[in-house]
Design an enzyme around this catalytic site. Structure first.
Site, short mmCIF file in Angstrom:
data_model
loop_
_atom_site.label_atom_id
_atom_site.label_comp_id
_atom_site.label_asym_id
_atom_site.label_seq_id
_atom_site.Cartn_x
_atom_site.Cartn_y
_atom_site.Cartn_z
N HIS A 172 -40.79 -61.16 -16.84
CA HIS A 172 -41.04 -62.45 -17.50
C HIS A 172 -42.44 -62.99 -17.20
O HIS A 172 -42.65 -64.20 -17.13
CB HIS A 172 -39.98 -63.47 -17.11
CG HIS A 172 -39.85 -64.62 -18.08
ND1 HIS A 172 -40.03 -64.48 -19.44
CD2 HIS A 172 -39.57 -65.94 -17.88
CE1 HIS A 172 -39.86 -65.65 -20.02
NE2 HIS A 172 -39.58 -66.55 -19.11
N HIS B 30 -40.42 -67.81 -11.53
CA HIS B 30 -41.09 -67.57 -12.81
C HIS B 30 -42.52 -67.05 -12.56
O HIS B 30 -43.27 -67.65 -11.77
CB HIS B 30 -41.20 -68.88 -13.59
CG HIS B 30 -40.26 -68.97 -14.75
ND1 HIS B 30 -38.94 -69.30 -14.60
CD2 HIS B 30 -40.46 -68.80 -16.08
CE1 HIS B 30 -38.36 -69.34 -15.80
NE2 HIS B 30 -39.26 -69.03 -16.71
N SER C 187 -39.93 -72.41 -10.61
CA SER C 187 -41.36 -72.30 -10.91
C SER C 187 -42.15 -71.80 -9.70
O SER C 187 -41.78 -72.05 -8.55
CB SER C 187 -41.91 -73.67 -11.34
OG SER C 187 -43.31 -73.62 -11.52
N GLU D 130 -32.26 -65.86 -19.49
CA GLU D 130 -32.81 -66.47 -18.29
C GLU D 130 -31.74 -67.34 -17.63
O GLU D 130 -31.22 -68.26 -18.25
CB GLU D 130 -34.03 -67.32 -18.62
CG GLU D 130 -35.16 -66.54 -19.26
CD GLU D 130 -36.40 -67.39 -19.44
OE1 GLU D 130 -36.88 -67.97 -18.44
OE2 GLU D 130 -36.87 -67.50 -20.59
N TYR E 17 -31.93 -69.31 -22.51
CA TYR E 17 -31.50 -69.73 -21.18
C TYR E 17 -29.98 -69.77 -21.01
O TYR E 17 -29.22 -69.79 -21.98
CB TYR E 17 -32.07 -71.11 -20.87
CG TYR E 17 -33.52 -71.06 -20.44
CD1 TYR E 17 -33.90 -71.24 -19.11
CD2 TYR E 17 -34.54 -70.81 -21.37
CE1 TYR E 17 -35.22 -71.18 -18.72
CE2 TYR E 17 -35.86 -70.74 -20.99
CZ TYR E 17 -36.20 -70.94 -19.65
OH TYR E 17 -37.50 -70.86 -19.26
N ASP F 76 -60.03 -50.41 -15.80
CA ASP F 76 -59.57 -51.78 -16.02
C ASP F 76 -58.15 -52.04 -15.51
O ASP F 76 -57.57 -53.10 -15.77
CB ASP F 76 -59.67 -52.16 -17.50
CG ASP F 76 -58.74 -51.34 -18.41
OD1 ASP F 76 -57.85 -50.65 -17.89
OD2 ASP F 76 -58.91 -51.40 -19.64
#
Length: 725
Positions: free
Chosen positions: A131, A241, A289, A482, A523, A676
């Protein structure tokens, strides 16, 4: 003096009795061990003016690379039944895609022998998204999730599928006897609940069972080769998250979880273990979060939560920030949160407390039509699961990235001041049916997605569910959405109770909620959290009983291990076939021409690095005349030019790169040391006029990959598109 025989006689007699005792005891055979294989591959896909998948912000385009995206695969089987396998793949992407998974299986069928390909199907693979909110978009299955990407990006699904299938093939080739251990420990200061007021609506007696409003425990599996003891890989699950890289970021990145994986793998490679794979997987992080500094109004500094009164009613100013943001921006926040997870994972890998032995490795998978489920033991609306719908607070976003200034979280007032505008929008699209309004309860419906089928399903009402058993000590739930903190706790507890009561798992078994797996349905909150209608609840698509439906499905799947087969289809457990494929829309503007300024050519340097001696930690930057990145980068066979030594594969493991860092090893001879795919390099593209482009290459010397003293150069390695005559 006693003779030698007289002294030895008691010992001989003792040995005789011991041998008789041993021979009289039953012979115990060793329990079957585990076979494990690990693999890793690149899944970055096309970039360049493509909206990222995560924040769903139209202005956030994937125009460069900060850290390439990876798929990390783990195959488990029992030595007693080596062909009964399960595959867990942790993938750096915003959300999973079942259509991409179908491409993965097709690739495996094309690239493996028929016998080997038959070992891997849609039923025994879990493709779980970390995620990351800085991943490439344009591959989603349903129209709602495609809108911000202007449909499906050509090549996006194919790139992910190729990377995932390659990681599985590598794990297939690596499969061997292994020792697998489990450990668990707390990760401090790496997560906060971004909707704490919703969490507080859960019963006090339930909350009293936990010390925090987020799950701070990390569960880690450590895989070691059974013969040599070499650490082959690790997989862990910690709820947070990946939003450390904020919405202003334009470079593709695996965010905090991708960084933690990258750093451990880089450390192991430098220590002589280049095939080590470390997955930092996702679990019940729906309301969790990484912006641990909290949310504040950007103009006043006052704390906010995204509710109607936040920042004078202008939600766009209410932003969460991660640790160290004021010093080093979102990159430093990513490093701090990533290193917190890495430190705990490395600690747990050296102090494992449980070994997975014996038992079987098995799986169950089914498709469920959620609106057809009737919840056991319930009546009326308490037994009903709804067709999908998104609430008004879905339009508000979160404090990690607020969406619109005139929307807010907790929007469940039908007379709120923002309703006239949204009612107009809803009327243009589709008015929800009265049955849907009644079923969704506390949610004022903005989008009746489960009833919207043009140009095809906006959200599916059918979802795939998968459960793995890996010995009697570990169960893994493949959840297509989620999951909030408390939802995950309930799910784990009730499924474990079912497995233990059936005799399938031991009482001390661990249940993993592998969030965002195989399909994406937004969710899953608890019934109590749903009543608050903050963002997570407004995005809980199937109504207030969404969690109860998921738990019932997983408990029924769990009970099927005892019976040995899936239960028959019934109204309580509808088994449906997967949704029909459709022709995807695509409104993305194609690239038809790249041009260079008059008198210049692609690859010319427009801004040279400053002339200086650079030390570890210094940043080197240069600007090039370049081409649109959607044309792709260069592979190992084509980058040997201008004196660069040929190489069999790119150092970062991807199939292509947009840049290299090269060290001079002799006059006019250069050795490629970085591309990269490392954290130390950055590539960023921008359009210059209509068909011209400029690319900036950056290198932080010795940031995570040590380099020796010498003379270095950076090279741009894109491809350009010319008009066809």
């Amino acid at each position: 003096m006693p003779s030698l025989m007289s002294r030895c006689y008691p010992l001989l007699l003792a040995c005789l009795f011991a041998c008789l005792f041993v021979s009289a005891s039953p012979v115990r055979r060793a329990e079957p061990g585990l076979l494990v294989g690990v693999g890793k591959s690149d899944v970055t896909g096309p970039i360049g003016e493509i909206t990222m998948a995560g924040y769903a912000e139209l202005a956030q385009k994937a125009n460069g690379i900060h850290l390439r995206l990876k798929a990390r695969a783990f195959i488990f089987a029992s030595e007693s039944a080596p062909n009964r396998r399960v595959v867990y793949v942790s993938t750096d992407m915003g959300w999973p895609s079942y259509r991409t998974l179908k491409l993965v299986v097709s690739n495996l069928q094309a690239q493996l022998s028929p016998a080997d390909a038959a070992l891997y199907t849609l039923d025994n693979i879990m493709m779980s998204a970390t995620h990351t909110h800085s991943g490439v978009g344009g591959y989603a299955d349903n129209f709602l999730t495609q809108i911000t990407n202007f449909g499906v990006t050509p090549g996006a699904r194919e790139a992910i599928a190729q990377g995932v299938s390659q990681a599985i093939i590598m794990a297939h080739q690596d499969l061997a006897a292994a020792t697998v251990t489990i450990n668990k420990g707390r990760v401090e200061n790496a997560s906060i609940n971004r909707s704490p007021t919703s969490y507080l609506l859960n019963p006090a007696s339930e909350r009293a069972q936990y010390t925090d409003d987020v799950d701070r425990d990390m569960l880690l599996l450590t895989v070691k080769d059974a013969q040599t003891g070499r650490m082959k890989g690790t997989a862990n699950w910690f709820a947070v998250h990946p939003v450390s890289m904020n919405v202003s970021n334009e470079r593709v990145s695996g965010d905090n979880k991708g960084y933690a994986s990258y750093l451990w793998e880089a450390q192991q490679a430098l220590a002589g273990n280049p095939t080590f794979v470390s997955a930092f997987g996702q679990t019940n992080a729906g309301d969790v979060s990484a912006n641990t500094a909290g949310a504040f109004c950007v103009d006043t500094g006052v704390a906010c939560d995204g509710g109607k009164g936040s920042c004078g009613g202008d939600l766009s100013k209410c932003l969460g920030r991660g640790p160290g943001y004021d010093i080093g921006g979102d990159q430093l926040s990513t490093e701090i949160i990533g290193k917190s997870q890495l430190a705990k994972a490395q600690e747990l890998s050296t102090s494992a407390v449980k070994t997975l032995t014996g038992g079987v490795v098995d799986f169950r998978k089914t498709w469920i039509s959620l609106p057809d489920i009737k919840l056991t033991g319930q009546t009326g609306l308490n037994a009903t699961v709804c067709k999908a719908a998104m609430g008004y607070s879905f339009s508000a976003g979160t404090t990690d990235c607020p969406a619109l200034s005139f929307s807010w979280q907790g929007d469940n007032d039908p007379n709120a001041s923002n309703k006239p505008f949204w009612n107009f929008v809803r009327g243009l699209l589709k008015e929800p049916s009265q049955d849907l309004i009644t079923c969704q309860g506390a949610k004022p419906i903005l989008l009746a997605t489960g009833e919207m089928t043009s140009p095809y399903d906006w959200q599916s009402n059918q979802l795939p569910y998968t459960i793995f058993m890996i010995t009697r000590k570990l169960a893994m739930l493949g959840v297509p959405g989620e999951v909030s903190t408390m939802s995950g706790r309930r799910m784990r507890a009730q499924v474990l109770q079912q497995l233990v009561s059936d005799g399938t798992a031991d009482a001390d078994a661990e249940v993993i909620v592998a969030g965002l797996t195989n399909s994406y349905s937004s969710y899953i909150t608890t019934w109590e959290e749903y009543q608050a209608q903050r963002y997570e609840a407004g995005s809980t698509a199937y109504g207030p009983n969404t969690l109860a439906a998921h738990i019932q499905v997983f408990k029924t799947l769990a009970s099927s291990f005892k019976s040995g087969s899936l239960p028959p289809a019934s109204p309580a457990f509808p088994i449906v076939s997967e949704p029909t494929d459709f022709n995807d829309v695509n409104f993305l503007t194609p690239i038809v021409l790249d041009t260079a300024p008059a008198g210049k050519k692609f690859g010319d340097v427009s801004v040279q690095p400053g002339a200086a001696t650079y030390k570890t930690g210094n940043k080197v930057s240069a600007e090039f005349i370049c081409a649109h990145p959607r044309n792709g980068g260069s592979d190992a066979s084509t980058i040997a030019a201008d004196g660069a030594k040929p190489l069999a594969a790119l150092p970062g493991g991807a199939s292509s790169t947009f840049m290299t860092v090269e060290r001079q090893v002799a006059p006019n001879v250069w050795e490629i040391v970085l591309d990269d795919a490392v954290w130390d390099t950055k590539y960023l593209w921008r359009r210059n006029g209509v068909a011209e482009s400029r690319c900036t290459l950056e290198w932080t010397v010795g940031g995570s990959f040590p380099v020796v003293a010498g003379t270095y150069r950076m090279r741009y390695l894109g491809r350009y598109c010319r008009l066809q005559s």
